[in-house]
Motif scaffolding. Structure first.
Motif, mmCIF file in Angstrom:
data_model
loop_
_atom_site.group_PDB
_atom_site.id
_atom_site.type_symbol
_atom_site.label_atom_id
_atom_site.label_comp_id
_atom_site.label_asym_id
_atom_site.label_seq_id
_atom_site.Cartn_x
_atom_site.Cartn_y
_atom_site.Cartn_z
ATOM 1 N N PRO A 1 0.821 -1.233 0.000
ATOM 2 C CA PRO A 1 0.000 0.000 0.000
ATOM 3 C C PRO A 1 0.844 1.268 0.000
ATOM 4 N N GLU A 2 1.914 1.271 0.804
ATOM 5 C CA GLU A 2 2.771 2.456 0.866
ATOM 6 C C GLU A 2 3.517 2.658 -0.462
ATOM 7 N N LEU A 3 3.942 1.550 -1.062
ATOM 8 C CA LEU A 3 4.645 1.666 -2.347
ATOM 9 C C LEU A 3 3.708 2.167 -3.447
ATOM 10 N N LEU A 4 2.442 1.722 -3.405
ATOM 11 C CA LEU A 4 1.479 2.200 -4.394
ATOM 12 C C LEU A 4 1.226 3.689 -4.216
ATOM 13 N N ALA A 5 1.127 4.116 -2.966
ATOM 14 C CA ALA A 5 0.963 5.554 -2.716
ATOM 15 C C ALA A 5 2.169 6.326 -3.231
ATOM 16 N N ARG A 6 3.356 5.726 -3.092
ATOM 17 C CA ARG A 6 4.571 6.383 -3.604
ATOM 18 C C ARG A 6 4.515 6.488 -5.134
ATOM 19 N N VAL A 7 4.060 5.409 -5.784
ATOM 20 C CA VAL A 7 3.962 5.421 -7.249
ATOM 21 C C VAL A 7 3.061 6.569 -7.703
ATOM 22 N N ARG A 8 1.942 6.743 -7.008
ATOM 23 C CA ARG A 8 0.996 7.788 -7.389
ATOM 24 C C ARG A 8 1.542 9.187 -7.148
ATOM 25 N N SER A 9 2.456 9.287 -6.190
ATOM 26 C CA SER A 9 2.998 10.613 -5.881
ATOM 27 C C SER A 9 4.165 11.005 -6.778
ATOM 28 N N LEU A 10 4.731 10.024 -7.494
ATOM 29 C CA LEU A 10 5.905 10.321 -8.315
ATOM 30 C C LEU A 10 5.519 11.118 -9.552
ATOM 31 N N ALA A 11 6.280 12.125 -9.828
ATOM 32 C CA ALA A 11 6.081 12.913 -11.049
ATOM 33 C C ALA A 11 7.426 12.959 -11.767
ATOM 34 N N THR A 12 7.671 11.951 -12.581
ATOM 35 C CA THR A 12 8.979 11.798 -13.212
ATOM 36 C C THR A 12 9.045 12.536 -14.538
ATOM 37 N N ASP A 13 10.087 13.298 -14.692
ATOM 38 C CA ASP A 13 10.340 13.926 -15.983
ATOM 39 C C ASP A 13 10.973 12.875 -16.899
ATOM 40 N N MET A 14 10.227 12.433 -17.886
ATOM 41 C CA MET A 14 10.687 11.322 -18.716
ATOM 42 C C MET A 14 11.944 11.670 -19.513
ATOM 43 N N ARG A 15 12.246 12.958 -19.662
ATOM 44 C CA ARG A 15 13.467 13.320 -20.388
ATOM 45 C C ARG A 15 14.703 12.954 -19.582
ATOM 46 N N GLU A 16 14.566 12.869 -18.245
ATOM 47 C CA GLU A 16 15.710 12.534 -17.399
ATOM 48 C C GLU A 16 15.567 11.150 -16.774
ATOM 49 N N PHE A 17 14.545 10.417 -17.193
ATOM 50 C CA PHE A 17 14.291 9.115 -16.576
ATOM 51 C C PHE A 17 15.226 8.054 -17.164
ATOM 52 N N HIS A 18 15.784 7.250 -16.290
ATOM 53 C CA HIS A 18 16.693 6.178 -16.714
ATOM 54 C C HIS A 18 16.022 4.842 -16.397
ATOM 55 N N PRO A 19 15.610 4.093 -17.425
ATOM 56 C CA PRO A 19 14.956 2.798 -17.165
ATOM 57 C C PRO A 19 15.890 1.863 -16.413
ATOM 58 N N LEU A 20 15.292 1.051 -15.547
ATOM 59 C CA LEU A 20 16.086 0.096 -14.771
ATOM 60 C C LEU A 20 16.549 -1.059 -15.655
ATOM 61 N N THR A 21 17.736 -1.501 -15.398
ATOM 62 C CA THR A 21 18.233 -2.707 -16.065
ATOM 63 C C THR A 21 18.420 -3.788 -15.009
ATOM 64 N N GLU A 22 18.579 -4.996 -15.466
ATOM 65 C CA GLU A 22 18.750 -6.101 -14.534
ATOM 66 C C GLU A 22 20.003 -5.918 -13.697
ATOM 67 N N GLU A 23 21.022 -5.334 -14.307
ATOM 68 C CA GLU A 23 22.268 -5.124 -13.570
ATOM 69 C C GLU A 23 22.078 -4.089 -12.466
ATOM 70 N N VAL A 24 21.321 -3.044 -12.775
ATOM 71 C CA VAL A 24 21.081 -2.004 -11.760
ATOM 72 C C VAL A 24 20.272 -2.572 -10.612
ATOM 73 N N ILE A 25 19.241 -3.371 -10.945
ATOM 74 C CA ILE A 25 18.388 -3.959 -9.904
ATOM 75 C C ILE A 25 19.206 -4.862 -8.987
ATOM 76 N N GLU A 26 20.037 -5.698 -9.586
ATOM 77 C CA GLU A 26 20.830 -6.627 -8.778
ATOM 78 C C GLU A 26 21.916 -5.908 -7.995
ATOM 79 N N GLY A 27 22.461 -4.834 -8.593
ATOM 80 C CA GLY A 27 23.529 -4.105 -7.928
ATOM 81 C C GLY A 27 23.059 -3.185 -6.844
#
Length: 286
Positions: free
Chosen positions: A22-48
């Motif tokens: 529930p808290e993570l979903l609330a966080r998702v709704r509150s995020l306002a990401t500028d897609m021009r500066e957004f960096h998609p996650l990769t498997e290496e980033v997630i694991e690291g």
């Protein structure tokens, strides 16, 4: 950079967000990401990052959040004011199908027990001969006929209730074409939200999808009306102006749907202007 599970700063240090799904979903709704500066996650980033033990753990937590989101969206949709009306219209249409099917089968049955009942009498008989069948000498035949009659009465009560509720949910549409026709148009569109986004040309052919696709694929004449043909202004209009009446009525219905969706109250001035415009084309046909 902010992500649904936490943040990653410029040096690659991850900071997990607190709480469960529930808290993570609330966080998702509150995020306002500028897609021009957004960096998609990769498997290496997630694991690291070190927040999740492995990719399977990452998918599991993400799945919890998305399922929770889906449940809330579905719950919100079920609570919309048109949700119950939508189900009532679908029930009404299915009751019509069942009653017609059972009546047709009953008439065939009755024809066997009463040789004087000719095929000519059967033509177009339908529900009209149900009272006659309830007086049949066959007890099971009489019983089934009474059951169909009772189902027909239930169908009438449901139709009355649909018309009454449509006046509250879609007041402007109901004023234009009557509650029952308005509710059927809304149901065919998939709900008031979908209908409010449709242009008048789409509203005009709702219910005539088969003819429309035949026109597109095979070049057959395009349909001029669908469900709105059930309204008296369309089916009573002279043939030469019927398509024009259907087009104008569909355009007014599209506007009425938007008023119903965004404002939710009757607009007498709009309804009066729309009625006058339709009457001007239809020649005052009622």
């Amino acid at each position: 950079m902010e992500y649904w599970f936490g943040s990653i700063d410029g040096s690659g240090v991850c900071r997990p967000a607190d709480g469960g799904a529930p808290e993570l979903l609330a966080r998702v709704r509150s995020l306002a990401t500028d897609m021009r500066e957004f960096h998609p996650l990769t498997e290496e980033v997630i694991e690291g990052c070190g927040i999740f033990s492995d990719r399977r753990e990452y998918i599991r937590r993400l799945r919890e959040v998305t399922i929770l989101h889906s449940r809330e969206v579905i719950a919100d949709a079920a609570q919309e004011k048109d949700a119950e009306l939508l189900q009532m219209v679908r029930m009404l249409d299915q009751m019509d199908e069942v009653i017609n099917l059972l009546t047709e089968r009953l008439v065939e049955w009755y024809q066997v027990t009463d040789p004087s009942f000719s095929s000519k009498s059967r033509k177009g008989a339908g529900r009209r001969i149900l009272p006659r069948i309830t007086k049949s000498r066959s007890p099971p035949l009489r019983g089934v006929a009474r059951e169909i009659e009772e189902l027909g009465e239930a169908r009438k009560r449901l139709a009355t209730e649909v018309s009454r509720r449509a006046g509250g949910v879609i007041p402007n549409m109901s004023e234009l074409v009557g509650g029952l026709v308005a509710a059927r148009i809304m149901a065919r569109a998939g709900g008031l939200t979908s209908l409010a986004r449709m242009p008048g040309s789409s509203v005009q052919v709702l219910g005539a999808e088969a003819a429309l696709f035949s026109h597109i694929r095979q070049g057959s004449p395009s349909p001029k009306h669908g469900l709105i043909f059930q309204h008296r202004r369309v089916h009573n209009a002279p043939r030469e102006v019927r398509g024009q009446v259907a087009r104008i009525l569909a355009g007014k219905l599209a506007i009425a749907a938007r008023i119903d969706f965004y404002r939710g109250s009757l607009d007498p001035d709009f309804v009066a202007d729309a009625q006058a415009r339709i009457d001007a084309v239809a020649g005052g046909v009622q």
